[in-house]
Design a protein around this motif. Structure first.
Motif, PDB file in Angstrom:
ATOM      1  N   THR A 174      52.221 122.180 116.638  1.00 47.71           N
ATOM      2  CA  THR A 174      52.525 121.341 115.478  1.00 47.71           C
ATOM      3  C   THR A 174      53.510 121.991 114.512  1.00 47.71           C
ATOM      4  O   THR A 174      54.181 121.303 113.751  1.00 47.71           O
ATOM      5  CB  THR A 174      51.242 121.021 114.695  1.00 47.71           C
ATOM      6  N   THR A 198      53.588 116.314 114.066  1.00 45.02           N
ATOM      7  CA  THR A 198      52.258 116.274 114.659  1.00 45.02           C
ATOM      8  C   THR A 198      51.832 114.849 114.965  1.00 45.02           C
ATOM      9  O   THR A 198      51.334 114.554 116.064  1.00 45.02           O
ATOM     10  CB  THR A 198      51.243 116.946 113.726  1.00 45.02           C
ATOM     11  N   ALA A 243      46.380 118.637 112.327  1.00 45.73           N
ATOM     12  CA  ALA A 243      46.157 118.151 113.690  1.00 45.73           C
ATOM     13  C   ALA A 243      45.048 117.118 113.739  1.00 45.73           C
ATOM     14  O   ALA A 243      45.189 116.055 114.378  1.00 45.73           O
ATOM     15  CB  ALA A 243      45.833 119.326 114.606  1.00 45.73           C
TER      16      ALA A 243
END
Length: 345
Positions: free
Chosen positions: A228, A235, A262
């Protein structure tokens, strides 16, 4: 009765002043005399009262934590514990400070370490990637007389450095075992997410995770690590692509210590509640996700223990003593909703 410095001087056949110079590492003492005093220490079982010696000399420990510039809730928890420890250790003549100055560039970190010497600080706990540049700069820092602890990100058992943190391969293997059990062995794919795979702790967690899944749960396939880089837009985009391309994802493993971006991205797809989900570190965000049933387990290390352990190790090294290994072992904690309880420090 414990042997005194007078007993030591008598056993070594030297004066009290000479014993004092040897114990405090001062110059002007012949090598043979130092050897005689050290031999007498072993022979009579002399144990130095470090606290009394430090008080007599007005000794203070100057310790510093060097931390990344960027970070989220886990880093903030570490900073809180460092500031808390600064107050707790102050009566023991220990100054604890921190700086958030480290970038992802190993050359920048090496340059920063090159400007630090024993006139500035006695010991440093550094949370940095284990690159060759950082390793070499750290070794040179130690050669200049500064004690060093690899903090959170490092390699347990590396000969040159003390390390404070969990065994990350074991932590990843723990995640693999839990995921295999939660998914009943498959079939299906596991989405694996990290902020970066340039960090040793993330690499080792992935290695431990893969080892258990490959050996014991062949019905489960861990997908390539999705990075990410701490970028929310990136992301959300790549998480959406993964779920669009792989319809048989049955589990999610967020292996980095910073998890919020995330997990928010996965929740935004509407998929998180349908997956078996495991993440690292006990943060306020992860706790709430666990309580809400969006996470199934958290694999954690206690940030307060991490900080206190780093301080104790550095103080021991400054005193020329070996740290107490059993006291400084950082345990891997497994949290589920039923045992979450109150927040640990």
């Amino acid at each position: 009765m414990r042997p005194t410095t007078k007993d030591l001087a008598k056993a070594a056949g030297v004066s009290l002043a000479t014993v004092d110079r040897v114990l405090n590492g001062r110059s002007g003492v012949r090598k043979e005399t130092v050897q005689a005093v050290n031999a007498a220490i072993e022979r009579i079982g002399y144990e130095r009262n470090i606290s009394a010696a430090n008080l007599a000399r007005g000794r203070r420990y100057r310790l510093e934590f060097l931390l990344p510039r960027t970070g989220d809730q886990f880093l903030h928890a570490l900073v809180e514990r460092i500031e808390e420890a600064g107050s707790a250790f102050a009566p023991d003549h220990t100054e604890v400070r921190h700086r958030r100055v480290l970038s992802d560039d190993p050359h920048q970190i090496a340059a920063l370490l090159a400007g630090i010497g024993p006139e500035d600080v006695d010991g440093i706990a550094i949370m940095a990637p284990g690159t060759p540049q950082v390793r070499d700069a750290t070794l040179r820092l130690m050669e200049r007389g500064v004690k060093v602890v690899q903090f959170v990100s490092g390699q347990p058992g590396a000969r040159q450095f003390d390390f404070v943190g969990v065994d990350n391969k074991a932590a990843g293997a723990t995640a693999g075992r839990l995921m295999g059990k939660f998914c009943a062995g498959g079939p299906g794919r596991i989405l694996v997410i990290a902020d970066t795979m340039n960090a040793r702790d993330n690499v080792e967690r992935r290695q431990g995770f893969d080892a258990v899944l490959t050996r014991d749960y062949p019905g489960l396939e861990a997908l390539p690590s999705l990075e990410t880089h701490g970028d929310p837009d990136r992301t959300h985009r790549i998480v959406g692509n993964f779920f669009a391309n792989y319809r048989d994802i049955v589990g999610v493993y967020v292996l980095s210590s910073e998890t919020r971006i995330a997990l928010q991205a996965i929740a935004g797809t509407g998929q998180l509640a349908r997956q078996q989900a495991i993440a690292h570190e006990r943060t306020a965000f992860n706790e709430q996700m666990l309580r809400d049933g969006m996470l199934d387990a958290i694999i954690a290390q206690n940030p307060g223990h991490l900080v206190r352990s780093a301080i104790r190790v550095l103080r021991s090294r400054c005193d020329g003593r070996e740290p107490l290994a059993s006291q400084e072992e950082i345990r891997i904690e497994i949290l589920i909703r039923e045992n979450l309880g109150h927040r640990a420090v």
